[in-house]
Enzyme design. Structure first.
Site, PDB file in Angstrom:
ATOM      1  N   PHE A 133       0.858  -1.181   0.000  1.00 21.81           N
ATOM      2  CA  PHE A 133       0.000   0.000   0.000  1.00 21.81           C
ATOM      3  C   PHE A 133       0.902   1.241   0.000  1.00 21.81           C
ATOM      4  O   PHE A 133       1.818   1.348   0.824  1.00 21.81           O
ATOM      5  CB  PHE A 133      -0.924  -0.008   1.216  1.00 21.81           C
ATOM      6  CG  PHE A 133      -1.977   1.058   1.137  1.00 21.81           C
ATOM      7  CD1 PHE A 133      -3.139   0.829   0.444  1.00 21.81           C
ATOM      8  CD2 PHE A 133      -1.776   2.295   1.712  1.00 21.81           C
ATOM      9  CE1 PHE A 133      -4.111   1.822   0.324  1.00 21.81           C
ATOM     10  CE2 PHE A 133      -2.736   3.297   1.608  1.00 21.81           C
ATOM     11  CZ  PHE A 133      -3.906   3.055   0.912  1.00 21.81           C
ATOM     12  N   ASP A 203       1.299  -4.950   8.507  1.00 21.20           N
ATOM     13  CA  ASP A 203       0.169  -4.063   8.284  1.00 21.20           C
ATOM     14  C   ASP A 203      -1.088  -4.939   8.223  1.00 21.20           C
ATOM     15  O   ASP A 203      -1.285  -5.705   7.270  1.00 21.20           O
ATOM     16  CB  ASP A 203       0.363  -3.271   6.979  1.00 21.20           C
ATOM     17  CG  ASP A 203      -0.728  -2.226   6.760  1.00 21.20           C
ATOM     18  OD1 ASP A 203      -1.839  -2.392   7.308  1.00 21.20           O
ATOM     19  OD2 ASP A 203      -0.481  -1.248   6.027  1.00 21.20           O
ATOM     20  N   TYR A 228     -11.042   1.796  10.511  1.00 16.48           N
ATOM     21  CA  TYR A 228     -12.256   2.135   9.743  1.00 16.48           C
ATOM     22  C   TYR A 228     -12.673   1.082   8.733  1.00 16.48           C
ATOM     23  O   TYR A 228     -13.665   1.269   8.049  1.00 16.48           O
ATOM     24  CB  TYR A 228     -12.094   3.500   9.052  1.00 16.48           C
ATOM     25  CG  TYR A 228     -10.817   3.707   8.250  1.00 16.48           C
ATOM     26  CD1 TYR A 228     -10.666   3.144   6.996  1.00 16.48           C
ATOM     27  CD2 TYR A 228      -9.776   4.483   8.746  1.00 16.48           C
ATOM     28  CE1 TYR A 228      -9.508   3.360   6.253  1.00 16.48           C
ATOM     29  CE2 TYR A 228      -8.613   4.700   8.024  1.00 16.48           C
ATOM     30  CZ  TYR A 228      -8.482   4.134   6.779  1.00 16.48           C
ATOM     31  OH  TYR A 228      -7.335   4.328   6.053  1.00 16.48           O
ATOM     32  N   LYS A 229     -11.908   0.005   8.608  1.00 14.70           N
ATOM     33  CA  LYS A 229     -12.292  -1.026   7.619  1.00 14.70           C
ATOM     34  C   LYS A 229     -13.160  -2.077   8.310  1.00 14.70           C
ATOM     35  O   LYS A 229     -14.294  -1.819   8.669  1.00 14.70           O
ATOM     36  CB  LYS A 229     -11.026  -1.623   6.996  1.00 14.70           C
ATOM     37  CG  LYS A 229     -10.180  -0.621   6.234  1.00 14.70           C
ATOM     38  CD  LYS A 229      -8.985  -1.315   5.632  1.00 14.70           C
ATOM     39  CE  LYS A 229      -8.013  -0.344   5.009  1.00 14.70           C
ATOM     40  NZ  LYS A 229      -8.546   0.364   3.845  1.00 14.70           N
ATOM     41  N   ARG A 377     -12.756  -3.775  -7.205  1.00 19.59           N
ATOM     42  CA  ARG A 377     -12.500  -4.486  -5.944  1.00 19.59           C
ATOM     43  C   ARG A 377     -13.816  -4.643  -5.189  1.00 19.59           C
ATOM     44  O   ARG A 377     -14.537  -3.670  -4.983  1.00 19.59           O
ATOM     45  CB  ARG A 377     -11.483  -3.678  -5.128  1.00 19.59           C
ATOM     46  CG  ARG A 377     -10.850  -4.422  -3.998  1.00 19.59           C
ATOM     47  CD  ARG A 377      -9.775  -3.590  -3.336  1.00 19.59           C
ATOM     48  NE  ARG A 377     -10.329  -2.407  -2.675  1.00 19.59           N
ATOM     49  CZ  ARG A 377      -9.722  -1.752  -1.686  1.00 19.59           C
ATOM     50  NH1 ARG A 377      -8.541  -2.138  -1.255  1.00 19.59           N
ATOM     51  NH2 ARG A 377     -10.276  -0.699  -1.131  1.00 19.59           N
TER      52      ARG A 377
HETATM   53  C1  LIG Z   1      -2.879  -1.742   3.725  1.00 19.02           C
HETATM   54  C2  LIG Z   1      -3.166  -0.324   4.109  1.00 19.02           C
HETATM   55  N1  LIG Z   1      -2.272   0.349   4.852  1.00 19.02           N
HETATM   56  C3  LIG Z   1      -2.496   1.626   5.206  1.00 19.02           C
HETATM   57  C4  LIG Z   1      -3.636   2.298   4.824  1.00 19.02           C
HETATM   58  C5  LIG Z   1      -3.830   3.755   5.179  1.00 19.02           C
HETATM   59  O1  LIG Z   1      -4.039   3.941   6.505  1.00 19.02           O
HETATM   60  P1  LIG Z   1      -4.185   5.400   7.148  1.00 19.02           P
HETATM   61  O2  LIG Z   1      -5.063   6.193   6.250  1.00 19.02           O
HETATM   62  O3  LIG Z   1      -4.795   5.139   8.474  1.00 19.02           O
HETATM   63  O4  LIG Z   1      -2.837   5.991   7.265  1.00 19.02           O
HETATM   64  C6  LIG Z   1      -4.593   1.624   4.065  1.00 19.02           C
HETATM   65  C7  LIG Z   1      -5.822   2.323   3.653  1.00 19.02           C
HETATM   66  O5  LIG Z   1      -6.634   1.877   2.905  1.00 19.02           O
HETATM   67  C8  LIG Z   1      -4.345   0.282   3.691  1.00 19.02           C
HETATM   68  O6  LIG Z   1      -5.225  -0.382   2.934  1.00 19.02           O
END
Ligand SMILES: Cc1ncc(COP(=O)(O)O)c(C=O)c1O
Length: 418
Positions: A133, A203, A228-229, A377
């Site tokens: 990501f 992560d 939030y997911k 997705r």
């Molecule tokens: C795998 C992954 N890591 C990090 C994030 C971003 O996290 P944050 O916005 O809390 O920094 C996301 C957001 O969709 C994600 O899917």
């Protein structure tokens, strides 16, 4: 719920019968969901739990509205990060004092990675998969610019194990990939990294609240994840950070703010870290957002993450079977693992017109998302979706493709958030 693929229902009536007999199906009533819609994006933003709605209402009207600043004590706002972390801990196989609930995944990743380098002096490389990501890579690049003496080495995810050399301090990897949903071998890579003296930072954004994680059982060192997911904490909900207990004493938070201090209200000039993962906190907690997340986490009480993942896979199995003719006839290529055991909670399909197709689906009441450059997705959250929803989504997908509804030019207008 046991593992292994179950028979796939072959009619909407069969889906409804199975939903009625499913003890988890009742959980969907604890969410506010759009009538007639099918929400296949809980992997991006979980829907609103009714309990969270009520808790936020209470926190504004009764706590903030009446207690004012007294709410920090009277309503225990000051204890809310720790109470929330304690609800997340069992979902990721950790002890409550190993989890902090604060900031975003991005910021927590920075804090942990910077602290990890200090735990492995002399090792100057952070290893990560090349298609992680983006924010994970951006934060590490920022850290490398600050430190100047370290470098980020990016390799294909399946090459990480072979790259654990003596100069590597830390390996960073997603447990489930944000595009493909592919599950990484968390215990395997953690063990191989430990054997090479390398720390692990996982992560968990796409597995916390969806799948068993087992951080302590695997001997993982650090982790971050989204609120939030699948945890349904609301837009911009605070994230979490995990730090294994064996690192507590030596770990230094580079963002050493007062809320990570042992006694913030001493207002002492020098920093003394709080005990445990609480030292990962920095500034004042966002009480209203934390209130929503804390209440949302109540939904997980008594649920087994193994059962949740199995339920999600049954839903994605059903979509794959029911949508197969449409996927094939219209040239969609599934980029998610074919083997269900390697799959997380979402499926992704490459298609040159994925963006307008997703928009047309949304107009039909089926919400998924688009990931550039060419992915549709679809997420199969186990808490609020049933088989009948997935059946309906596959039917509407067929309609969108067969009628060519997606060709309406309005669906090709790119929005800021996809
Ligand atoms: C795998 C992954 N890591 C990090 C994030 C971003 O996290 P944050 O916005 O809390 O920094 C996301 C957001 O969709 C994600 O899917």
């Amino acid at each position: 719920m046991g593992g292994g693929a179950a028979a796939i229902p072959d009619s909407l009536a069969a889906c409804r019968r199975l939903d009625q007999a499913d003890p988890l199906a009742a959980l969907s009533r604890r969410f506010r969901l759009p009538a007639g819609g099918v929400y296949l994006d809980g992997n991006s933003l979980g829907p609103l739990p009714r309990g969270a709605e009520a808790a936020v209402r209470r926190a504004t009207a009764q706590e903030w509205g009446r207690s004012l600043v007294g709410g920090w004590n009277a309503d225990d706002w000051i204890g809310l990060p720790a109470r929330t972390a304690a609800r997340i801990a069992p979902l990721i196989g950790a002890a409550p004092d190993e989890v902090a609930c604060a900031d975003s995944v991005s910021v927590n990743l920075f804090k942990l990675a910077a602290g990890a380098l200090a735990l492995r002096p002399g090792r100057r490389v952070i290893l990560m998969a090349e298609d992680e990501f983006p924010t994970d890579g951006y934060m590490l690049q920022g850290l490398a610019r600050l430190r100047q003496d370290i470098c980020i080495r990016r390799v294909p995810a399946d090459g990480l194990s072979e790259t654990l050399s003596a100069d590597v301090a830390l390996v960073v990897l997603s447990h489930a990939h944000y595009r493909t949903g592919a599950l990484a071998d968390l215990p395997g890579l953690t063990a191989r990294a430990a054997g090479a003296g390398v720390l692990t930072l996982w992560d968990l954004s796409h597995t916390a609240g969806l799948a068993p994680v087992g951080l302590d059982a695997a001997g993982a060192d650090m982790a971050v994840g989204c609120g939030y997911k699948y945890l349904n904490g609301g837009p911009g909900a605070p994230a979490f950070a995990f730090l294994a207990r064996r690192h507590h004493a030596a770990f230094e938070n580079p963002l050493a703010g007062w809320m990570g201090h042992a006694r913030p209200f001493d207002f002492a000039p020098d920093y003394i870290p709080a005990a445990g993962a609480a030292r990962l906190m920095a500034g004042t907690p966002p009480v209203l957002s934390l209130t929503a997340l804390h209440a949302a986490l109540e939904l997980f009480e008594g649920l087994d993450p193994e059962g949740l993942l199995e339920r999600s896979r049954r839903l994605s199995d059903l979509f794959l079977a029911r949508a197969a003719p449409t996927l094939e006839a219209h040239g969609f290529r599934c980029v998610s693992p074919a083997r269900r055991e390697a799959r997380g909670g979402h499926l992704a399909f490459a298609h040159p017109h994925a963006y307008p197709v997703v928009q047309a689906l949304i107009a039909e009441g089926v919400t998924g998302d688009f990931r550039a450059p060419d992915l549709m997705r679809l997420g199969f959250s186990p808490l609020f979706l049933g088989r009948a929803d997935v059946w309906a989504a596959a039917d509407r997908f067929a309609r969108v493709m067969e009628t060519g509804a997606w060709r309406d030019p309005a669906f090709s207008e790119k929005q800021r958030v996809t």
